[in-house]
Design a protein around this motif. Structure first.
Motif, PDB file in Angstrom:
ATOM      1  N   THR A  20       0.826  -1.203   0.000  1.00  0.00           N
ATOM      2  CA  THR A  20       0.000   0.000   0.000  1.00  0.00           C
ATOM      3  C   THR A  20       0.861   1.255   0.000  1.00  0.00           C
ATOM      4  N   ALA A  21       1.784   1.361   0.954  1.00  0.00           N
ATOM      5  CA  ALA A  21       2.615   2.558   1.056  1.00  0.00           C
ATOM      6  C   ALA A  21       3.515   2.706  -0.162  1.00  0.00           C
ATOM      7  N   GLY A  22       4.107   1.607  -0.598  1.00  0.00           N
ATOM      8  CA  GLY A  22       5.028   1.676  -1.723  1.00  0.00           C
ATOM      9  C   GLY A  22       4.356   2.060  -3.021  1.00  0.00           C
ATOM     10  N   LEU A  23       3.194   1.480  -3.286  1.00  0.00           N
ATOM     11  CA  LEU A  23       2.510   1.777  -4.541  1.00  0.00           C
ATOM     12  C   LEU A  23       1.965   3.198  -4.569  1.00  0.00           C
ATOM     13  N   ILE A  24       1.472   3.684  -3.440  1.00  0.00           N
ATOM     14  CA  ILE A  24       1.008   5.075  -3.396  1.00  0.00           C
ATOM     15  C   ILE A  24       2.171   6.019  -3.678  1.00  0.00           C
ATOM     16  N   GLU A  25       3.322   5.746  -3.083  1.00  0.00           N
ATOM     17  CA  GLU A  25       4.497   6.599  -3.301  1.00  0.00           C
ATOM     18  C   GLU A  25       4.928   6.580  -4.763  1.00  0.00           C
ATOM     19  N   LYS A  26       4.990   5.400  -5.364  1.00  0.00           N
ATOM     20  CA  LYS A  26       5.448   5.296  -6.745  1.00  0.00           C
ATOM     21  C   LYS A  26       4.405   5.806  -7.728  1.00  0.00           C
ATOM     22  N   ALA A  27       3.149   5.746  -7.359  1.00  0.00           N
ATOM     23  CA  ALA A  27       2.099   6.290  -8.230  1.00  0.00           C
ATOM     24  C   ALA A  27       2.284   7.781  -8.445  1.00  0.00           C
ATOM     25  N   ASP A  28       2.786   8.465  -7.441  1.00  0.00           N
ATOM     26  CA  ASP A  28       2.930   9.916  -7.536  1.00  0.00           C
ATOM     27  C   ASP A  28       3.955  10.332  -8.584  1.00  0.00           C
ATOM     28  N   ALA A  29       4.853   9.414  -8.968  1.00  0.00           N
ATOM     29  CA  ALA A  29       5.865   9.730  -9.981  1.00  0.00           C
ATOM     30  C   ALA A  29       5.543   9.087 -11.322  1.00  0.00           C
ATOM     31  N   ALA A  30       4.339   8.520 -11.461  1.00  0.00           N
ATOM     32  CA  ALA A  30       3.979   7.786 -12.672  1.00  0.00           C
ATOM     33  C   ALA A  30       3.012   8.577 -13.540  1.00  0.00           C
ATOM     34  N   GLU A  31       3.022   8.303 -14.829  1.00  0.00           N
ATOM     35  CA  GLU A  31       1.981   8.846 -15.696  1.00  0.00           C
ATOM     36  C   GLU A  31       0.646   8.250 -15.288  1.00  0.00           C
ATOM     37  N   VAL A  32       0.617   6.946 -15.142  1.00  0.00           N
ATOM     38  CA  VAL A  32      -0.503   6.256 -14.496  1.00  0.00           C
ATOM     39  C   VAL A  32       0.084   5.083 -13.713  1.00  0.00           C
ATOM     40  N   MET A  33      -0.591   4.710 -12.646  1.00  0.00           N
ATOM     41  CA  MET A  33      -0.278   3.494 -11.906  1.00  0.00           C
ATOM     42  C   MET A  33      -1.286   2.434 -12.316  1.00  0.00           C
ATOM     43  N   VAL A  34      -0.806   1.242 -12.644  1.00  0.00           N
ATOM     44  CA  VAL A  34      -1.675   0.161 -13.093  1.00  0.00           C
ATOM     45  C   VAL A  34      -1.640  -0.959 -12.061  1.00  0.00           C
ATOM     46  N   LEU A  35      -2.819  -1.422 -11.668  1.00  0.00           N
ATOM     47  CA  LEU A  35      -2.934  -2.488 -10.688  1.00  0.00           C
ATOM     48  C   LEU A  35      -3.855  -3.581 -11.208  1.00  0.00           C
ATOM     49  N   GLY A  36      -3.633  -4.791 -10.743  1.00  0.00           N
ATOM     50  CA  GLY A  36      -4.524  -5.890 -11.077  1.00  0.00           C
ATOM     51  C   GLY A  36      -5.673  -5.952 -10.096  1.00  0.00           C
ATOM     52  N   SER A  37      -6.761  -6.598 -10.524  1.00  0.00           N
ATOM     53  CA  SER A  37      -7.919  -6.779  -9.672  1.00  0.00           C
ATOM     54  C   SER A  37      -8.231  -8.267  -9.609  1.00  0.00           C
ATOM     55  N   ARG A  38      -8.803  -8.717  -8.499  1.00  0.00           N
ATOM     56  CA  ARG A  38      -8.986 -10.142  -8.280  1.00  0.00           C
ATOM     57  C   ARG A  38     -10.261 -10.687  -8.909  1.00  0.00           C
ATOM     58  N   GLY A  39     -10.548 -10.263 -10.114  1.00  0.00           N
ATOM     59  CA  GLY A  39     -11.682 -10.871 -10.808  1.00  0.00           C
ATOM     60  C   GLY A  39     -12.948 -10.057 -10.727  1.00  0.00           C
ATOM     61  N   ARG A  40     -13.989 -10.570 -11.370  1.00  0.00           N
ATOM     62  CA  ARG A  40     -15.260  -9.862 -11.462  1.00  0.00           C
ATOM     63  C   ARG A  40     -16.365 -10.884 -11.638  1.00  0.00           C
ATOM     64  N   GLY A  85      -5.604  -2.341  -3.450  1.00  0.00           N
ATOM     65  CA  GLY A  85      -6.108  -1.521  -4.545  1.00  0.00           C
ATOM     66  C   GLY A  85      -6.898  -0.315  -4.100  1.00  0.00           C
ATOM     67  N   LEU A  86      -7.810  -0.496  -3.135  1.00  0.00           N
ATOM     68  CA  LEU A  86      -8.665   0.614  -2.732  1.00  0.00           C
ATOM     69  C   LEU A  86      -7.891   1.773  -2.120  1.00  0.00           C
ATOM     70  N   PRO A  87      -6.993   1.554  -1.155  1.00  0.00           N
ATOM     71  CA  PRO A  87      -6.249   2.707  -0.622  1.00  0.00           C
ATOM     72  C   PRO A  87      -5.343   3.374  -1.647  1.00  0.00           C
ATOM     73  N   VAL A  88      -4.805   2.617  -2.599  1.00  0.00           N
ATOM     74  CA  VAL A  88      -3.981   3.240  -3.641  1.00  0.00           C
ATOM     75  C   VAL A  88      -4.856   4.140  -4.507  1.00  0.00           C
ATOM     76  N   VAL A  89      -6.020   3.642  -4.917  1.00  0.00           N
ATOM     77  CA  VAL A  89      -6.946   4.458  -5.699  1.00  0.00           C
ATOM     78  C   VAL A  89      -7.366   5.687  -4.902  1.00  0.00           C
ATOM     79  N   ALA A  90      -7.645   5.498  -3.608  1.00  0.00           N
ATOM     80  CA  ALA A  90      -8.184   6.578  -2.789  1.00  0.00           C
ATOM     81  C   ALA A  90      -7.172   7.666  -2.476  1.00  0.00           C
TER      82      ALA A  90
END
Length: 289
Positions: free
Chosen positions: A85-105, A117-122
């Motif tokens: 959670t912490a790492g992806l939020i930090e790296k998202a800030d330097a990205a054009e977009v951050m891409v994550l997988g989702s566990r199905g639908r 996924g939710l805290p990174v999006v939020a």
């Protein structure tokens, strides 16, 4: 500054789908691909101490596979000695977009975002794209939902056009008005039961959308731009618009919320749970409350 497309890799099938989508998107847009993996366990219970070496091997293997499929793509990797959670939020800030997988639908449950996924999006300051295994991104439209026009809407439109141009896709700008509270009904509010009042309100909404899109038509004259004004429930109508031929659904997330809030807004939440295509959530600040 040229930002890369950054994607979280963890070895799961969902992550593999996200990595492949991110690689294709980076190739289309002429950007680099940055693979990241966070190896610190987020469990509430003390388990086996994770091994950073395993993370390095995972990243190396994913990078080899990506380079084999996309030999012209510039690929970099980064192992994060942080929780996901912490790492992806930090790296998202330097990205054009951050891409994550989702566990199905599923028809009932929709996307399962999980604890990461939710805290990174939020909380990301940059757009986040959610991709699930088997997702359909071969449509010929990028659908963007516009609730707030002006600068907030421009943030969403910028990503929509950046995604549409290299695909040769159209942009469908959807503005839903009326605020019908039920997903299962379309009763008119009392003040709109009069046919003339309804027509006047619809005309105002259409004019506002046309005005907001005018600069984008001038900037991207070769991109088909569809003005789609609808009455009803915003989440339901946006999902309906994206159900036909959307390669990507773009929705907004207001940043004027508590730092501890996990809320992403009802429309973004519905899109993340039920859209058949990848979903991009774009943070924006709504001025004036």
């Amino acid at each position: 500054m040229v930002r890369p497309i950054t994607v979280g890799a963890d070895g799961s099938p969902q992550s593999a789908a996200a990595v492949e989508w991110a690689a294709r998107e980076a190739g289309r847009r002429g950007l680099g691909l940055h693979l990241v993996h966070a190896w610190v366990d987020e469990s509430l219970y003390m388990g086996t101490v994770p091994d950073g070496g395993d993370g390095e091997r995972l990243l190396a293997e994913v990078a080899r596979e990506v380079c084999a499929r996309h030999p012209d793509l510039a690929v970099t990797t980064e192992l994060l000695a942080e929780t996901a959670t912490a790492g992806l939020i930090e790296k998202a800030d330097a990205a054009e977009v951050m891409v994550l997988g989702s566990r199905g639908r599923t028809p009932v449950m929709g996307f399962l975002l999980g604890s990461v996924g939710l805290p990174v999006v939020a909380h990301s300051k940059r757009p986040v794209v959610l991709v699930r295994a088997g997702t359909d991104d071969e449509g010929d439209e990028v659908v963007v939902g516009l609730r707030d026009l002006g600068p907030p809407g421009d943030a969403l439109l910028g990503l929509a056009f950046a995604s549409a141009v290299p695909r040769g896709a159209a942009v469908r700008a959807v503005r839903v008005w009326g605020g019908a509270p039920s997903l299962f009904g379309s009763d008119l509010p009392e003040n709109l039961e009069d046919r003339d009042a309804y027509a006047d309100a619809e005309a105002r909404e259409t004019a506002a959308l046309v005005e907001a899109l005018a600069p984008w038509r001038l900037q991207y004259p070769d991109v088909p731009l569809i003005e789609d004004v609808r009455f009803g429930n915003a989440a339901e109508e946006l999902l309906r618009a994206a159900s036909v031929s959307a390669a990507l659904l773009v929705v907004g997330r207001r940043t004027n919320r508590s730092l501890l809030s996990m809320r992403v807004g009802s429309v973004a939440h519905a899109a993340l749970h039920h859209a058949p295509s990848p979903v991009a959530v774009v943070p924006y600040e709504r001025h004036g409350g």
